[in-house]
Design an enzyme around this catalytic site. Structure first.
Site, PDB file in Angstrom:
ATOM      1  N   HIS A   8      -0.997 -12.340  -1.734  1.00  0.00           N
ATOM      2  CA  HIS A   8      -2.113 -13.041  -1.120  1.00  0.00           C
ATOM      3  C   HIS A   8      -1.752 -14.484  -0.769  1.00  0.00           C
ATOM      4  O   HIS A   8      -2.631 -15.305  -0.534  1.00  0.00           O
ATOM      5  CB  HIS A   8      -3.359 -12.921  -2.003  1.00  0.00           C
ATOM      6  CG  HIS A   8      -3.904 -11.525  -2.021  1.00  0.00           C
ATOM      7  ND1 HIS A   8      -4.947 -11.099  -2.818  1.00  0.00           N
ATOM      8  CD2 HIS A   8      -3.527 -10.419  -1.306  1.00  0.00           C
ATOM      9  CE1 HIS A   8      -5.191  -9.805  -2.603  1.00  0.00           C
ATOM     10  NE2 HIS A   8      -4.338  -9.371  -1.692  1.00  0.00           N
ATOM     11  N   HIS A  44       0.826  -1.210   0.000  1.00  0.00           N
ATOM     12  CA  HIS A  44       0.000   0.000   0.000  1.00  0.00           C
ATOM     13  C   HIS A  44       0.864   1.266   0.000  1.00  0.00           C
ATOM     14  O   HIS A  44       0.461   2.291  -0.540  1.00  0.00           O
ATOM     15  CB  HIS A  44      -0.972  -0.017   1.186  1.00  0.00           C
ATOM     16  CG  HIS A  44      -2.120  -0.963   0.989  1.00  0.00           C
ATOM     17  ND1 HIS A  44      -3.410  -0.679   1.361  1.00  0.00           N
ATOM     18  CD2 HIS A  44      -2.161  -2.200   0.429  1.00  0.00           C
ATOM     19  CE1 HIS A  44      -4.203  -1.702   1.055  1.00  0.00           C
ATOM     20  NE2 HIS A  44      -3.462  -2.643   0.496  1.00  0.00           N
ATOM     21  N   THR A  72     -19.464 -11.806   3.405  1.00  0.00           N
ATOM     22  CA  THR A  72     -20.887 -11.738   3.757  1.00  0.00           C
ATOM     23  C   THR A  72     -21.300 -12.841   4.719  1.00  0.00           C
ATOM     24  O   THR A  72     -22.332 -12.751   5.359  1.00  0.00           O
ATOM     25  CB  THR A  72     -21.739 -11.816   2.475  1.00  0.00           C
ATOM     26  OG1 THR A  72     -21.281 -12.926   1.711  1.00  0.00           O
ATOM     27  CG2 THR A  72     -21.620 -10.542   1.666  1.00  0.00           C
ATOM     28  N   ASP A  90       3.824 -19.473   0.731  1.00  0.00           N
ATOM     29  CA  ASP A  90       3.978 -20.556  -0.251  1.00  0.00           C
ATOM     30  C   ASP A  90       2.907 -20.378  -1.322  1.00  0.00           C
ATOM     31  O   ASP A  90       2.101 -19.455  -1.255  1.00  0.00           O
ATOM     32  CB  ASP A  90       3.874 -21.921   0.429  1.00  0.00           C
ATOM     33  CG  ASP A  90       2.535 -22.133   1.113  1.00  0.00           C
ATOM     34  OD1 ASP A  90       1.514 -21.573   0.632  1.00  0.00           O
ATOM     35  OD2 ASP A  90       2.483 -22.828   2.137  1.00  0.00           O
TER      36      ASP A  90
END
Ligand code: HEM
Ligand SMILES: *[C@@H]1O[C@H](CO)[C@@H](O)[C@H](O)[C@H]1NC(C)=O
Ligand SMILES: *[C@@H]1O[C@H](CO)[C@@H](O)[C@H](O)[C@H]1NC(C)=O
Ligand SMILES: *[C@@H]1O[C@H](CO)[C@@H](O)[C@H](O)[C@H]1NC(C)=O
Ligand SMILES: *[C@@H]1O[C@H](CO)[C@@H](O)[C@H](O)[C@H]1NC(C)=O
Ligand SMILES: *[C@@H]1O[C@H](CO)[C@@H](O)[C@H](O)[C@H]1NC(C)=O
Ligand SMILES: *[C@@H]1O[C@H](CO)[C@@H](O)[C@H](O)[C@H]1NC(C)=O
Ligand SMILES: *[C@@H]1O[C@H](CO)[C@@H](O)[C@H](O)[C@H]1NC(C)=O
Length: 519
Positions: A190, A72, A205, A222
């Site tokens: 990620h 970021h 949700t 990994d």
């Protein structure tokens, strides 16, 4: 072939401790000096300590928070204008909606005490990203230093999950990454952490235990995020969440017909691609910034030198840190006078008074360095002739000829003995440091000041600086030709540079955080 060459290279490097293309340390160099300590001495920097063992926080990992913080921060880069990038502008941006999440401020607070006058928060954030990756079992990424901290927020250009693929391609292009690199970099990032329900209720949700849905079923760094995606077993909500608008990882991962994701199914390729792209991510800086060469553990590093008047001489303390190779070395320090003749032609000399072993950081061990030997010296220098330079002679005690350590050929030069930090007269108090500076023979009353770098706070994690004014202090009467000036220094001080103009000549002296033996 590539791996074979790399293996040979690493073996060579661990034998001679000279890595081609690595930054060369010429003492004094406060930037390299500090960064080397923070990277390779255990426990010296929060940015190399807290993320070890992929430790947990907020039901994610500290490492995940640090890696997201770094991305970021970088995401403000605009490759067309050469502005933004890794510049710690995130310290002014962490409360924007696109940076939502407790991990942002928490990570900056982790790093509060790591910067100093020479090392910016941006270098620390970059170091955090490297340690996040290795701390979770990922590849080693080279570290370069010299990032410059921004003084204000950058543009709000962090990609968000509800944006379409074209926007994401445009964002990554602006940041300097192709479409293929975008797919890989998102997959690399990620690998760690996940999405928290409290922050993204429209994405998450459904209720999940611990309020976070991780991107992958494994904790470490990994390619499970890739293989589970390809197998169709992923629970990554940015791929399979019920809100189709926010399936940004799905749109990105599948944008080239899964070709890139398939290539990342090889763990070796995943590690190699991620090391390269996260390395480029942290090296994305404004075009006005030049980074150092990669910083490898420095062999024969001089640090913690102190010169101050004491009992009719100048005390000179120094430590030579050598990468431990298992050799029982004897080291002698030599020096030369500043004026006149005092020493024999070969120089005055003193053996080390203490040799201790310091363990190496986890990152250093991954580079083949397991420990350091600290050879400490304490020399009484003749007050009148003083000292102008010093060097070391190292004996391996195995019959081979001793060799000289001379600052890579440029000598260790002591540029002045007029303005000196006096650690023995200084004292630590509850409020901080009561700092004493010795000034030689001032012809008139002079101004002694220190630029003090102060750490940020847990709500405003921005380093600042203040100027301390020193005064002549009768509790430290003149001695050995020096007058003593004193000032209280804030307990939040990270480093100080003393400034004084004596008889028309300006002097400055960097006083880093001190942990010298013998003080
Ligand atoms: C289109 C690009 C991207 C989007 C839309 C995106 C979106 C998100 C979202 C929504 C979260 C959840 C944050 C939270 O709940 O705290 C997240 C987490 C995360 N992102 Fe990304 N991301 C993108 C690219 C990247 C990149 C390039 C990296 C690093 C190389 C990265 C690293 C991370 C990490 C490590 C986390 C986990 C944080 C944690 O668990 O505390 N992301 N991302
Ligand atoms: C899906 O996410 C988008 C963007 O946050 C939001 O505008 C929309 O309301 C969400 N849809 C549902 C069904 O929650
Ligand atoms: C972590 O998970 C526990 C339940 O397992 C929950 O009570 C707690 O609030 C969560 N902490 C955070 C910071 O989300
Ligand atoms: C890519 O892989 C995903 C997950 O297996 C699958 O859903 C998708 O259809 C694939 N896309 C293409 C173009 O093959
Ligand atoms: C190292 O060498 C010195 C000088 O030869 C010797 O005095 C010392 O005992 C040796 N130390 C060890 C641990 O072998
Ligand atoms: C280093 O010191 C030696 C001995 O004083 C001197 O001969 C030499 O010129 C110096 N080298 C440099 C680069 O200053
Ligand atoms: C400063 O000037 C005085 C008076 O001329 C002289 O005695 C002294 O040695 C000088 N000090 C330094 C550090 O040059
Ligand atoms: C010393 O500092 C004070 C306060 O900053 C200033 O007023 C004074 O002019 C300075 N004196 C000299 C000789 O620089």
């Amino acid at each position: 072939m590539r791996y074979h060459l790399l293996g040979v290279f690493l073996r060579l490097a661990s034998i001679v401790h000279l890595v081609l293309g690595a930054a060369v340390f010429h003492w004094p160099d406060p930037l390299l000096d500090t960064l080397d300590d923070q990277l390779y001495r255990p426990g010296f920097s929060p940015a190399s300590t807290f993320a070890l063992n992929c430790g947990p926080r907020d039901n994610s990992t500290i490492a995940a928070q640090w890696l997201r913080l770094a991305y970021h921060d970088m995401a403000t880069h605009d490759s067309t204008t050469g502005t933004g990038g890794m510049d710690a502008s995130i310290v002014f941006e962490f409360d924007r909606p696109q940076n939502i999440g407790v991990g942002m401020l928490e990570s900056l607070v982790d790093f509060l005490v790591a910067p100093n006058e020479y090392v910016g928060m941006a270098d620390v954030i970059a170091m955090g990203a490297i340690n996040a990756v290795v701390g979770c079992g990922g590849p080693v990424i080279p570290f370069r230093g010299g990032r410059i901290d921004a003084t204000e927020a950058g543009p709000a250009t962090v990609p968000e999950p509800q944006q379409d693929l074209a926007s994401h391609i445009a964002s990554f292009k602006a940041q300097g990454f192709t479409e293929t690199e975008m797919i890989s970099l998102v997959a690399c990032g990620h690998s760690l952490g996940g999405v928290r329900q409290a922050d993204f209720p429209l994405i998450m949700t459904e209720d999940v235990p611990a309020g976070i849905q991780t991107f992958a079923s494994t904790l470490g760094f990994d390619n499970t995020v890739v293989t589970e995606y390809l197998k169709g077993t992923t629970e990554n909500v940015l791929v399979v969440g019920s809100n189709i608008t926010t399936r940004s990882d799905f749109r990105i991962f599948s944008s080239d017909g899964n070709v890139t994701m398939q290539s990342l199914a090889s763990p070796d390729n995943f590690n190699q691609v991620c090391a390269d792209l996260i390395g480029r991510m942290i090296d994305t800086v404004p075009s006005t910034v030049t980074l150092t060469d990669p910083i490898e553990p420095i062999d024969f590093k001089v640090w913690n030198t102190l010169l101050f008047p004491q009992g009719g001489s100048l005390a000179f303390l120094a430590t030579l840190r050598i990468i431990d190779t298992g050799v029982n070395r004897t080291v002698t320090m030599f020096w030369k006078e500043r004026t006149g003749t005092f020493c024999p032609p070969a120089g005055c000399s003193v053996p080390s008074f203490q040799v201790t072993t310091d363990s190496a950081s986890f990152l250093a061990t991954l580079k083949g360095v397991t420990a350091f030997k600290l050879h400490s010296f304490n020399a009484a220098i003749d007050l009148t002739t003083s000292i102008s330079q010093f060097w070391f002679e190292v004996n391996d005690n195995d019959g081979s000829a001793p060799f000289i350590v001379d600052n890579n050929g440029v000598n260790y030069t002591i540029d002045q003995d007029v303005v000196l930090f006096d650690p023995r007269r200084s004292s630590f108090t509850i409020g901080g440091l009561f700092m004493v500076v010795g000034v030689k023979d001032p012809s008139t009353s002079i101004n002694v000041t220190a630029l003090t770098t102060i750490d940020g706070t847990t709500t405003v994690p921005v380093t600042s600086s203040v100027i301390a004014n020193f005064e002549l202090d009768s509790s430290n009467p003149p001695a050995d030709g020096y007058m003593f000036y004193t000032s209280p220094i804030s307990g939040k001080s990270l480093s100080n540079t003393i400034h004084a103009t004596v008889n028309g000549t300006a002097y400055s002296l960097w006083v880093p955080f001190l942990d010298a033996p013998g003080v």
